[in-house]
Design an enzyme around this catalytic site. Structure first.
Site, PDB file in Angstrom:
ATOM      1  N   ASP A 116      10.903  47.147  65.698  1.00 39.76           N
ATOM      2  CA  ASP A 116      12.828  47.753  65.729  1.00 39.76           C
ATOM      3  C   ASP A 116      12.023  45.608  66.758  1.00 39.76           C
ATOM      4  O   ASP A 116      10.794  45.594  67.248  1.00 39.76           O
ATOM      5  CB  ASP A 116      13.355  48.047  66.261  1.00 39.76           C
ATOM      6  CG  ASP A 116      13.631  49.269  66.165  1.00 39.76           C
ATOM      7  OD1 ASP A 116      13.701  49.059  64.547  1.00 39.76           O
ATOM      8  OD2 ASP A 116      13.303  50.196  66.172  1.00 39.76           O
ATOM      9  N   ASP A 134      17.729  48.535  59.576  1.00 38.41           N
ATOM     10  CA  ASP A 134      18.859  49.731  60.223  1.00 38.41           C
ATOM     11  C   ASP A 134      20.280  48.618  59.706  1.00 38.41           C
ATOM     12  O   ASP A 134      21.004  49.330  59.587  1.00 38.41           O
ATOM     13  CB  ASP A 134      18.241  49.066  62.032  1.00 38.41           C
ATOM     14  CG  ASP A 134      17.450  50.046  62.411  1.00 38.41           C
ATOM     15  OD1 ASP A 134      17.296  51.088  61.463  1.00 38.41           O
ATOM     16  OD2 ASP A 134      16.887  49.369  63.530  1.00 38.41           O
TER      17      ASP A 134
END
EC number: 3.4.23.36
Length: 176
Positions: A116, A134
């Site tokens: 991330d 995401d």
């Protein structure tokens, strides 16, 4: 527009963008290193996540490795059900969700965690750090919700007009 493989092209683009950006982050930034892009509002932050969104189910990698192919198979099945509809909006949404799910699945398979790096701060509130996969899932789900609401509205309007919602509106032909 031909829509036969459209969802898969969208999924492939999402996967490629996701994986390329993650490789750049892993190769250019140390873990927890940050680059301020727009002051404290938008920061590239290199982190690893062993859970799902917002770090839910932290450390449950086997669960994700089992459930993701099942979910992906369900999405593929639904794409095949919907591709004749020509609903490009819905097919795009399904491609985004499929691509996002597979992008994070690839991370879990290769690294045992998800990379991330997108961090947004709104004053004292920091949104959970996320990635392109995401974002693709989120945008795809929002598009599916919008499509569902639009279809519901069309069905109610058709019922009110006394016609079958599955049938297209009658086309009037006039002679010049």
């Amino acid at each position: 527009m031909k829509v036969k493989g459209y969802s898969y092209v969208v999924a492939l683009v999402a996967i490629l963008l996701d994986q390329i950006t993650k490789i750049i982050i892993m190769n250019r930034l140390e873990l927890y290193e940050q680059i301020k892009v727009i002051g404290d509002f938008f920061i590239i932050t290199s982190i690893r996540n062993t859970g799902a969104a917002f770090s839910m189910l932290e450390g449950k990698q086997m669960f994700f490795l089992i459930i993701t192919p099942i979910v992906a198979a369900g999405i593929v099945w639904y794409i095949h059900q919907q591709r004749r509809s020509g609903n490009v909006w819905l097919l795009t949404a399904l491609g985004l969700v499929l691509g996002g799910a597979l992008g994070n699945f690839i991370d879990r398979l290769l690294y045992g965690h998800v990379v991330d790096f997108l961090s947004f701060n709104f004053g004292s509130y920091s949104f959970a750090v996320f990635n392109i996969a995401d974002a693709a899932i989120t945008v795809g789900v929002i598009m599916i919700i919008i499509d569902t609401l639009r279809e519901d509205r069309r069905a109610r309007a058709a019922a009110k007009a006394g016609r079958d919602p599955e049938q297209p509106k009658e086309i009037l032909h006039t002679e010049d």
